[in-house]
Scaffold this motif. Sequence first.
Motif, short mmCIF file in Angstrom:
data_model
loop_
_atom_site.label_atom_id
_atom_site.label_comp_id
_atom_site.label_asym_id
_atom_site.label_seq_id
_atom_site.Cartn_x
_atom_site.Cartn_y
_atom_site.Cartn_z
N PHE A 77 0.84 -1.20 0.00
CA PHE A 77 0.00 0.00 0.00
C PHE A 77 0.88 1.26 0.00
N PHE A 78 1.83 1.32 0.91
CA PHE A 78 2.63 2.53 1.11
C PHE A 78 3.51 2.84 -0.11
N ALA A 79 3.89 1.85 -0.88
CA ALA A 79 4.72 2.08 -2.07
C ALA A 79 4.03 2.99 -3.07
N ASP A 80 2.71 3.05 -3.03
CA ASP A 80 1.95 3.89 -3.96
C ASP A 80 1.56 5.25 -3.37
N VAL A 81 2.02 5.56 -2.15
CA VAL A 81 1.65 6.81 -1.49
C VAL A 81 2.65 7.91 -1.84
N GLY A 82 2.09 9.06 -2.27
CA GLY A 82 2.94 10.20 -2.60
C GLY A 82 2.76 11.40 -1.70
N ALA A 83 1.67 11.40 -0.90
CA ALA A 83 1.41 12.50 0.04
C ALA A 83 0.47 11.99 1.13
N LEU A 84 0.48 12.68 2.27
CA LEU A 84 -0.28 12.27 3.44
C LEU A 84 -1.14 13.42 3.95
N VAL A 85 -2.28 13.07 4.54
CA VAL A 85 -3.12 14.05 5.24
C VAL A 85 -3.56 13.41 6.54
N LEU A 86 -3.43 14.15 7.64
CA LEU A 86 -3.87 13.64 8.93
C LEU A 86 -4.27 14.78 9.84
N GLY A 87 -5.00 14.42 10.88
CA GLY A 87 -5.41 15.39 11.88
C GLY A 87 -4.35 15.55 12.95
N ALA A 88 -4.51 16.57 13.77
CA ALA A 88 -3.54 16.88 14.81
C ALA A 88 -3.42 15.76 15.85
N THR A 89 -4.53 15.13 16.21
CA THR A 89 -4.47 14.06 17.21
C THR A 89 -3.65 12.89 16.70
N THR A 90 -3.87 12.50 15.45
CA THR A 90 -3.09 11.41 14.87
C THR A 90 -1.63 11.81 14.73
N TYR A 91 -1.38 13.03 14.30
CA TYR A 91 -0.01 13.52 14.17
C TYR A 91 0.73 13.48 15.50
N GLU A 92 0.08 13.97 16.54
CA GLU A 92 0.72 13.96 17.86
C GLU A 92 0.94 12.54 18.36
N TRP A 93 0.02 11.63 18.05
CA TRP A 93 0.19 10.23 18.46
C TRP A 93 1.41 9.63 17.76
N VAL A 94 1.54 9.88 16.45
CA VAL A 94 2.68 9.36 15.70
C VAL A 94 3.98 9.91 16.27
N LEU A 95 4.02 11.21 16.57
CA LEU A 95 5.24 11.80 17.14
C LEU A 95 5.57 11.21 18.50
N ARG A 96 4.55 10.96 19.30
CA ARG A 96 4.75 10.45 20.66
C ARG A 96 5.08 8.96 20.67
N GLU A 97 4.39 8.18 19.86
CA GLU A 97 4.49 6.72 19.95
C GLU A 97 5.28 6.08 18.82
N GLY A 98 5.53 6.83 17.76
CA GLY A 98 6.10 6.23 16.56
C GLY A 98 7.60 6.02 16.55
N GLY A 99 8.31 6.52 17.55
CA GLY A 99 9.76 6.34 17.56
C GLY A 99 10.44 7.11 16.43
N GLY A 100 9.98 8.30 16.16
CA GLY A 100 10.51 9.10 15.06
C GLY A 100 9.47 9.20 13.97
N TRP A 101 9.67 10.09 13.02
CA TRP A 101 8.72 10.30 11.94
C TRP A 101 8.90 9.18 10.90
N PRO A 102 7.91 8.31 10.74
CA PRO A 102 8.09 7.13 9.88
C PRO A 102 7.84 7.36 8.39
N TYR A 103 7.50 8.59 7.98
CA TYR A 103 7.09 8.81 6.60
C TYR A 103 8.11 9.61 5.78
N GLY A 104 9.33 9.72 6.30
CA GLY A 104 10.39 10.38 5.56
C GLY A 104 10.03 11.79 5.17
N ALA A 105 10.34 12.14 3.93
CA ALA A 105 10.11 13.50 3.44
C ALA A 105 8.85 13.61 2.59
N LEU A 106 7.94 12.63 2.70
CA LEU A 106 6.69 12.74 1.94
C LEU A 106 5.94 14.00 2.35
#
Length: 176
Positions: free
Chosen positions: A41-70
């Motif tokens: 799935f992710f191989a076909d992703v070129g851009a991302l959209v998310l809300g602030a709650t999800t963004y903060e969760w990823v920053l807090r729990e994700g161990g770094g930003w997992p989506y590179g420079a997308l």
Amino acid sequence: MTKIQYYVASTIDGFIADEHDDLGWLLQFGMEDFQEHYDRFFADVGALVLGATTYEWVLREGGGWPYGALPTWVLTHRDLPVPDGADIRFAAGEVDAIADAAVEAAAGRNVWVIGGGPVAAQFLEAGRLDELLIGYMPVALGRGRPLLPVGTVTPPMRLTGVTRIGDAVEHVYRIE
């Protein structure tokens, strides 16, 4: 052609997080069975959209930003931190302009609406969501953050795919 897709895991009773925005219910399954499917799935992703709650969760729990420079749009009215190397754009307002910018930045690849449910609902209600890819996990929460908290009846959807992944099942719906 670029598609705007809501790719998400849900409980069988329609929640994407518990009432405290916790995903322990999902993480208990381990992600080994899902990694190959996610990678395709992710191989076909070129851009991302998310809300602030999800963004903060990823920053807090994700161990770094997992989506590179997308290129990533975060729907928020607040100032939030930006991880090194991430291409984060904070936005508020109508989703049409955000959707147009994300599609252009995706450069022919797909736009992933990560979440949460209210963000996906805004895109759906604006007629800007093309597909839902919902991984239903074999657990119920009884309450929490809804999968798709729409404020009106949705347009019809067509089931275009079903994939079993371990004890879970993914449904793919195209918005008619």
